[in-house]
Scaffold this active site. Structure first.
Site, PDB file in Angstrom:
ATOM      1  N   ARG A 113      76.242  28.329  19.866  1.00  0.00           N
ATOM      2  CA  ARG A 113      77.109  28.835  20.949  1.00  0.00           C
ATOM      3  C   ARG A 113      78.480  29.048  20.333  1.00  0.00           C
ATOM      4  NH1 ARG A 113      78.081  27.015  27.135  1.00  0.00           N
ATOM      5  NH2 ARG A 113      76.128  28.162  27.240  1.00  0.00           N
ATOM      6  N   HIS A 152      74.433  36.482  26.543  1.00  0.00           N
ATOM      7  CA  HIS A 152      73.872  35.164  26.885  1.00  0.00           C
ATOM      8  C   HIS A 152      72.379  35.379  27.181  1.00  0.00           C
ATOM      9  CE1 HIS A 152      73.674  31.085  27.873  1.00  0.00           C
ATOM     10  NE2 HIS A 152      74.384  31.017  28.973  1.00  0.00           N
ATOM     11  N   ASP A 191      79.039  35.607  38.350  1.00  0.00           N
ATOM     12  CA  ASP A 191      79.425  34.667  37.289  1.00  0.00           C
ATOM     13  C   ASP A 191      80.940  34.482  37.408  1.00  0.00           C
ATOM     14  OD1 ASP A 191      79.573  33.121  34.974  1.00  0.00           O
ATOM     15  OD2 ASP A 191      79.300  34.801  33.589  1.00  0.00           O
ATOM     16  N   GLN A 199      70.075  32.814  29.110  1.00  0.00           N
ATOM     17  CA  GLN A 199      70.391  32.794  30.537  1.00  0.00           C
ATOM     18  C   GLN A 199      69.678  33.934  31.267  1.00  0.00           C
ATOM     19  OE1 GLN A 199      72.698  30.590  32.233  1.00  0.00           O
ATOM     20  NE2 GLN A 199      71.541  31.472  33.901  1.00  0.00           N
TER      21      GLN A 199
END
Ligand code: CP
Ligand code: NVA
Length: 306
Positions: free
Chosen positions: A100, A127, A222, A130
């Protein structure tokens, strides 16, 4: 599958379907898979905070019989020693790396230099774990993906980019509404349009949250300020004020609309408490499915190739 999982754009549709099918089995029968990665060690290198990604990968590898090592590097990749030296050293010790980081190129370079699989655990650009889990969740909840209308309201960020890749590959109609200047990157939108031409998905990018929410099966949001952008938080709060997922916006969607958020949420900013805690919200099912889908990815990448 390729050696690494850096972007959904690198996965074929059959690979995605295989991951989803395996995730269903893992979710149904955890015990059956408790030794498939016995003796394997996964190294997590995180340059940003994490709850879900860290815990789901650590628990995931342990549930598969392996071990995890977590490195929270104070020193940015490539500063203490050359990235390629780190990649080559770790390749002698462990069986896979989850990174990450900030610059997406760090993930690409680490993967290029390591002989072991590298998984993108979030970069400023993407991402993928996700978005892949989220599409699995949509399929689990609605029974299909093709023709589902997903409205993404907020920042055209890493999560939005990966959703664009995944949705366009799998035939999900995705409509993204962001403030002007915060749209997803044009290059990614164009690649998604190419995938959409094959899958039949539609892609809409605009600046009108009410328009995209209208008739949606899913409303996804988000944070307005991603990790690394903290200095812009106050400015962004003003710019994004009309892009909140609240009752009024939800009322424009289908009655049974599902509300999604990758978390962590900034309650009262991009989503109200009322919506986040409503019966339509599936945010914690999303969080749970990170575990099952990532376990499937780990088996595909770290498991013995037959
Ligand atoms: N959604 C997600 O990746 O959460 P974390 O930042 O807590 O890992
Ligand atoms: N866009 C957010 C996602 C967090 C999981 C960030 O990058 O901070």
């Amino acid at each position: 599958m390729k050696k690494d999982f850096i972007s959904i754009k690198d996965l074929s549709i059959s690979e995605i379907n295989e991951i989803f099918a395996l995730a269903v089995k893992l979710k149904k029968n955890k015990a059956k898979f408790s030794t498939v990665l016995q003796g394997k060690t996964l190294c997590l290198i995180f340059h940003k905070p994490s709850l879900r990604t860290r815990v789901s990968f650590e628990v995931g590898i342990v549930e598969l019989g392996g071990n995890a090592i977590y490195l929270q590097e104070d020193i940015r990749v490539g500063k203490r020693e050359a990235l390629k030296d780190m990649a080559k050293t770790l390749s002698r010790y462990v069986d896979g790396i989850v990174l990450r980081t900030f610059e997406h190129n760090n993930v690409v370079e680490l993967a290029g230099q390591a002989s072991i699989p590298v998984i993108n655990g979030l970069s400023d650009l993407l991402h993928p774990c996700q978005a892949l889990s989220d599409l699995f969740t949509v399929k689990e909840k609605l029974g299909k993906l093709k023709g589902i209308k997903l409205a993404y309201v907020g920042d055209g960020n890493n999560v939005c980019h990966s959703l664009l890749y995944g949705a366009s590959k799998l035939g999900v109609d995705i409509a993204v509404a962001t403030p002007k200047g915060y749209e997803p990157q044009a290059g990614i939108v164009n690649e998604a349009k190419e995938f959409a031409a094959k899958s039949g998905a539609s892609i809409i990018i605009n600046n009108a949250p009410q328009k995209v929410a209208k008739g949606a099966d899913i409303i996804y949001t988000d944070v307005w300020t991603s990790m690394g952008q903290e200095k812009e938080r106050e400015k962004r709060k003003e710019i994004f004020a009309n892009f909140q997922i609240n009752k009024e916006l939800v009322n424009l969607a289908k009655k049974k609309v599902l509300i999604m958020h990758c978390l962590p949420a900034h309650r009262g900013e991009e989503i109200t408490d009322e919506v986040m805690d409503s019966d339509n919200s599936i945010v914690f099912d999303q969080a749970e499915n990170r575990l099952h889908v990532q376990k499937a990815i780990l088996i595909k990448l770290l498991g013995d190739k037959k």
